[in-house]
Design an enzyme around this catalytic site. Structure first.
Site, PDB file in Angstrom:
ATOM      1  N   CYS A 245       0.828  -1.207   0.000  1.00  0.00           N
ATOM      2  CA  CYS A 245       0.000   0.000   0.000  1.00  0.00           C
ATOM      3  C   CYS A 245       0.860   1.253   0.000  1.00  0.00           C
ATOM      4  CB  CYS A 245      -0.929  -0.003   1.212  1.00  0.00           C
ATOM      5  SG  CYS A 245      -2.015   1.440   1.270  1.00  0.00           S
ATOM      6  N   LEU A 246       0.598   2.105  -0.969  1.00  0.00           N
ATOM      7  CA  LEU A 246       1.314   3.373  -1.088  1.00  0.00           C
ATOM      8  C   LEU A 246       1.039   4.283   0.099  1.00  0.00           C
ATOM      9  CD1 LEU A 246       2.920   5.255  -3.140  1.00  0.00           C
ATOM     10  CD2 LEU A 246       0.690   6.092  -3.846  1.00  0.00           C
TER      11      LEU A 246
END
Length: 622
Positions: A456-457
């Site tokens: 997840c960014l």
């Protein structure tokens, strides 16, 4: 005739239709094409009753070989090229013939060919792992050297056969074993094989980084610099190779790079030397420990400064634009000089948390007086507390990193190799572990993650088996927070800004809003942005979980596979899709008043098919 590589030997002996491997040092693309053409030109043996035992061995004609041996042929007798039958069987991966010849008295370590190699050496050159395993099981000595001075592990490194390297080391061969010149496998890899592998692969077995060879007294880093092997230099520097060791000429790796005038390697070595010198200063070490906190503070200050400039009491947007450009230039200098490359991946996370901080401050200072008595107050407080909690749980919870001790890794390698499963589908060459079902190696976290969904960014963490359900609630409450702020922004603008939308139209209305409160409009834009991506991801995740039973990675992989298939692949018809209710029960590990019971599966240690009692289905990896 082994010559400079096995390719010439193969041609001269015409040893039947086996696929050739790499040439010497793994750089033999042209030679491989020639061998392929030569192999296609080999005549097929229609009548095997008259062929000699060498040709029968090359083609794997077991009955003819057995007939000739039982008729009195000595299996130890080499041919005119000083090559034994065991050599020919090994190079062509004839497992049954090797067992037969050994049972008839063949010497497993018999030397042969121009380079005085053993059958094990020949099998390693061609990358025949099953043959290597068989010969070792029958007592082959991997420490013997050939005419070029290489042992088994050196040959496996030169020909880039990573499964064989892993198997030999797991069986006890030293990763620091030296050849006749005192070179370790790591030195040969750094010098002879241009590219990141197998240097990076060898480093996972903790070889000696600063050992020197007998003749030149070069370290592996010296050899990588001498060869201009940029990838190997990068791997060795990351592993901590010394920059100060001098060879027999008194040269450090940097001295060699300066002589070779390789500007990229010179830059890499100087940068690394500067970073290591900075480690001596207490302030620098403190800054490194506080990098994430400093990055977050920079983001908070920068976002406030942007809003302050926009809200600045001036009608000149040219002035505001110049101030914003100056601000972005100044803030870009901080990460470049004070934040390490590895921590830059947390920049989106810092942006998200900074946005939420100023969203909360705006609500508390500007929106609270107008909405204090409304249900909005309690809903917003609950939403933001829940968001912070689930963000922390998503960030702090182990997503399902697969771990194993050194001994467990070696046992797994041996087990997988001897069962014919040591390949990229079941074995991770980065973690040196057996991959669980539905797992994937994350190159950002540098670890295999069980039931991998994504890296997840916005959280800076992998989403996997351990924290996937927290991630869903994180998205949900972020959408709630942003939704309430969007609502509050419109309430504030409608009550504090005089607008003439009906009389003057949209453009005038927007100008009036901007002039009234640029800060609120700025916060509204931030909230809208975060609301958009979080809501989209939330709906996408819920669809995948409830209706498909898949992770994001599995869905994308199946869609890519479907493009190369003649028939369209249905994402709904996978072994993981157990129906809407069962999918949700399994994911959140909760039942529904006894109507649905979750199936408990520990995906961190699930290597085989899973029997699901609820639907009597067999789950398989996609």
């Amino acid at each position: 005739m082994e010559g400079p590589g096995l390719g010439s030997q193969c041609r001269n002996h015409s040893h039947g239709p086996h696929p050739p491997g790499f040439g010497r040092y793994g750089i033999c693309a042209h030679e491989n094409k020639e061998l392929a053409n030569a192999r296609e030109a080999l005549p097929l043996i229609e009548d095997s009753s008259n062929c000699d035992i060498v040709k029968a061995t090359q083609y794997g004609i077991f009955e003819r070989c057995k007939e000739l041996v039982e008729a009195g042929y000595d299996v130890r007798q080499p041919d005119k090229e000083n090559v034994s039958l065991l050599h020919w069987a090994a190079i062509n991966n004839r497992l049954d013939l090797v067992k037969f010849y050994i049972s008839k008295g063949a010497v497993v370590d018999q030397l042969g060919g121009d380079l005085n190699s053993t059958p094990l050496h020949w099998a390693i050159r061609q990358g025949h792992l099953p043959m290597v395993i068989l010969l070792l099981q029958h007592g082959a000595d991997p420490t013997l050297i050939d005419g070029e001075g290489f042992s088994s592990i050196h040959l496996a490194v030169l020909f880039q056969h990573m499964p064989i390297i892993a198997y030999l080391i797991s069986k006890g061969q030293s990763v620091n074993m030296t050849d006749v010149n005192g070179q370790t496998p790591l030195m040969l890899s750094a010098h002879k094989v241009i590219g990141p592998e197998p240097t990076g692969f060898l480093l996972k077995f903790n070889p000696s980084l600063n050992v020197v060879d007998k003749i030149h007294q070069n370290t592996p880093l010296h050899w990588a610099v001498a060869a201009g092997n940029v990838n190997a230099v990068d791997k060795l520097l990351e592993a901590g190779s010394s920059l100060d060791i001098q060879n027999v000429k008194g040269e450090t790796p940097l001295d060699m790079a300066l002589q070779n005038k390789n500007q990229l390697i010179i830059h890499m070595l100087k940068t690394e030397a500067k970073m290591r010198a900075n480690q001596k200063f207490r302030l620098w070490r403190w800054l490194q420990k506080c990098e994430l906190f400093l990055l977050l503070m920079l983001s908070v200050i920068t976002m406030w400064a942007i809003g302050y400039i926009l809200d600045f009491n001036s009608d000149s947007w040219l002035l505001k634009g110049c101030l914003l450009v100056t601000l972005f230039f100044l803030t870009s200098l901080f990460p470049r000089f004070l934040v390490g490359y590895k921590n830059l991946v947390y920049l989106p996370t810092a942006f998200l948390l900074s946005s939420v901080f100023w969203i909360f401050m705006t609500w508390f200072i500007l929106f609270f007086p107008d909405l204090a008595g409304a249900p909005f107050y309690f809903s917003f407080i609950f939403s933001i507390v829940a968001f912070l909690y689930f963000f922390y749980k998503t960030w702090a919870t182990d997503p399902g990193f697969t771990k194993a001790s050194e001994e467990e890794k070696k046992v797994n390698i041996i087990t997988l190799a001897e069962t014919g499963s040591l390949d990229f589908r079941t074995f991770c060459t980065s973690c040196l572990i057996r991959k669980p079902l539905r797992s994937l190696h994350c190159h950002v976290c540098n670890c295999c993650v069980a039931r991998y969904d994504q890296h997840c960014l916005w959280t800076g963490r992998c989403i996997g088996f351990g924290n996937h359900h927290y991630y869903i609630f994180f998205l949900f409450f972020l959408s709630m927070v942003c939704g309430w702020i969007i609502y509050g922004s419109f309430i504030y603008l409608s009550s504090h800004c005089a607008t003439t939308f009906k009389e003057d139209g949209l453009w005038t209305y927007l100008n009036q809003i901007v002039a009234c409160s640029p800060w609120v409009l700025y916060i509204l834009m931030l909230a809208t942005f975060h609301f958009s991506w979080s809501t989209f991801l939330l709906l996408n995740q819920l669809f995948q979980i409830a209706f498909l039973g898949l992770t994001s990675h599995e869905r994308i992989s199946l869609q890519k596979q479907s493009k190369h298939m003649k028939q369209t692949l249905s994402l709904r018809k996978t072994p993981y899709n157990l129906g809407f209710m069962q999918n949700l029960a399994d994911f959140f590990q909760c039942g529904c008043f006894g109507l649905v019971k979750p199936c408990v599966v520990d995906w961190t240690s699930q290597y085989t098919m899973v029997f699901h009692p609820a639907r009597e289905k067999v789950l398989r990896s996609v």
